[in-house]
Scaffold this motif. Structure first.
Motif, PDB file in Angstrom:
ATOM      1  N   ALA A   1       0.830  -1.361  -0.208  1.00 13.21           N
ATOM      2  CA  ALA A   1       0.086  -0.073  -0.513  1.00 13.21           C
ATOM      3  C   ALA A   1       0.682   1.131   0.020  1.00 13.21           C
ATOM      4  O   ALA A   1       0.648   2.260  -1.066  1.00 13.21           O
ATOM      5  N   SER A   2       2.077   1.227   0.609  1.00 13.02           N
ATOM      6  CA  SER A   2       2.994   2.413   0.534  1.00 13.02           C
ATOM      7  C   SER A   2       3.461   2.348  -0.591  1.00 13.02           C
ATOM      8  O   SER A   2       3.421   3.826  -0.882  1.00 13.02           O
ATOM      9  N   VAL A   3       3.533   1.840  -1.411  1.00 19.10           N
ATOM     10  CA  VAL A   3       4.415   1.789  -2.878  1.00 19.10           C
ATOM     11  C   VAL A   3       3.512   2.551  -3.550  1.00 19.10           C
ATOM     12  O   VAL A   3       3.194   3.401  -4.351  1.00 19.10           O
ATOM     13  N   ALA A   4       1.803   2.077  -3.693  1.00 22.63           N
ATOM     14  CA  ALA A   4       0.691   1.700  -4.723  1.00 22.63           C
ATOM     15  C   ALA A   4       0.334   3.768  -3.801  1.00 22.63           C
ATOM     16  O   ALA A   4      -0.109   4.257  -4.842  1.00 22.63           O
ATOM     17  N   GLY A   5       0.444   3.692  -3.258  1.00 23.50           N
ATOM     18  CA  GLY A   5       0.084   5.571  -2.606  1.00 23.50           C
ATOM     19  C   GLY A   5       1.309   6.535  -3.260  1.00 23.50           C
ATOM     20  O   GLY A   5       0.629   7.086  -3.171  1.00 23.50           O
TER      21      GLY A   5
END
Ligand code: F0G
Length: 412
Positions: free
Chosen positions: A350-354
């Motif tokens: 999620a942190s990379v997608a975000g």
């Protein structure tokens, strides 16, 4: 250095790709040790501070942690996790200055160990015999391992049928009593608070402020690895909002003691199906409305985060933002992280997608220095790979054990 046959002592060039001698013997790498300048002193100097506090990437920062007496500290030399860069992930996210802090490289495979060493040591200091938590799987795995290490009883409450396989197996394997609750994480959390209020068990969820103290060391270690140059952004997945709370406090304290002069901005990323903090942010933090959570990222399947007030404070201190990403975006980011050889569990992605989303919106600028936190190890959730393999062209091939069949497979 050369390659030497262990049978006939024939030698070969070290860059030869052979693995057998012409005589059929096995080969050794023969090192030129007669000129090796190695001494006990050199080796010991490299280990400087390997005993506590130095060996732990948490207790190394003990001046910024609660002063728990050494004899009560339960440590597995947690922390010391890698900070990765990868040109392919920088290109994919549009962020040249992207770093990935891999907290899945902790002893039980998630950042929880950093909080656990402090929470567990504190519990032992207070004389507790039993420690308890509710969990989506990583906290329970960590509680189970640290309780075992400390010789204490672990008691974990987990939502029935909602834990990733690796986490359930770990929690049970390290020996904690594992109780499935017929409900979701938020139900389990409510229950364990009631159990803890009876007074005979210590609660080790991130409601416990000592847990949050340990997790501050993620930020300390990032800054030390960046030689104290402050990144523009720290991007972290948000579930129960323990890290969000902890990171704000860590940054404030680093500023107070003069180790940093400016604040990075925090970006908290939630799964769209478990997004109460995102909704509250959009609403100017007027209030938190709990949701019934559902996401492929089971670690952050949390609808009523217990650390909400501390998380709001962190965002105020750091001029932070909250974004949400869909399950599709999470899975795609996970596949990207996996296939450059780094790997992580879905919630971490999620942190990379975000990051990618915030760059596309212009919130993060392409030249910004960004550290995205990978919170858990790829092995935590094997089903998240196997269940989605068609989408990502991941195949598992089978062949008869003969060269013809293999040749057909490879050349066909
Ligand atoms: N990523 C992973 C892999 C997690 O396990 C968790 C939380 C989070 C992110 C969210 O962190 O709560 O600090 O916002 N897992 C908890 C557990 C709830 O029980 O293992 P947070």
């Amino acid at each position: 250095m050369n390659l030497t046959c262990m049978e006939c002592n024939s030698t070969y060039d070290p860059k030869d790709t052979r693995f057998l001698c012409d005589c059929g013997g096995l080969l050794d790498v023969a090192l030129d040790l007669q000129d090796a300048a190695v001494s006990r002193e050199t080796l010991d100097a490299r280990l400087a501070g390997a005993a506590l506090p130095g060996g732990s990437g948490v207790w190394r920062y003990r001046e910024l942690l609660p002063p728990i007496p050494d004899e009560h500290i339960v440590s597995k030399d947690e922390g010391n996790t890698n900070l990765y860069t990868d040109a392919r992930l920088s290109a994919w996210t549009g962020c040249d200055g992207l770093h990935l802090k891999h907290e899945g490289e902790n002893p039980t495979g998630s950042f929880k160990d950093r909080g656990m060493t402090v929470g567990m040591s504190h519990a032992r200091w207070t004389g507790a015999r039993t420690v308890a938590c509710a969990s989506t799987g990583n906290t329970s795995a960590s509680v189970s391992a640290y309780a075992a290490a400390a010789g204490m009883h672990g008691l974990t409450f987990v939502p029935e049928g909602q834990l990733a396989l690796g986490k359930l197996a770990q929690t049970m394997g390290y020996g904690a009593r594992t109780v499935q609750v017929r409900g979701d994480f938020d139900d389990a959390m409510k229950l364990v608070r009631q159990v803890a209020e009876r007074g005979d068990v210590a609660l080790l969820n991130s409601l416990n402020p000592y847990r949050l103290e340990g997790q501050k060391s993620i930020v300390f270690e990032i800054l030390q690895q960046l030689e104290w140059s402050v990144p523009d952004w720290i991007v972290v997945p948000g579930g129960n909002l323990g890290n969000t709370s902890s990171f704000g406090k860590a940054l404030r304290e680093l500023q107070q003691v003069g180790l940093i002069q400016k604040m990075p901005r925090l970006a908290v990323i939630q799964a769209a199906g478990a997004n109460p903090f995102y909704q509250a942010f959009r609403d100017g933090f007027r209030s938190l409305t709990p949701v019934t959570a559902d996401t492929v990222a089971t670690a952050i399947r949390i609808g009523n985060p217990v650390n909400y007030p501390k998380a709001v404070r962190s965002l105020e201190w750091t001029d932070g933002v909250v974004e949400q990403v869909t399950d599709d975006e999470i899975l795609e980011a996970k596949n990207r992280v996996d296939t450059v050889g780094i790997g992580c569990e879905p919630a971490s992605a999620a942190s990379v997608a975000g990051t990618r989303k915030l760059v596309s919106q212009g919130t993060i600028r392409p030249g910004d220095q960004v550290v995205a936190i990978l919170t858990g190890h790829i092995l935590k959730d094997p089903d998240s790979i196997l269940d989605h393999k068609e989408r990502f062209g991941i195949t598992l091939e089978t062949v008869e054990p003969n060269l013809d069949a293999v040749t057909r497979l490879l050349d066909g």
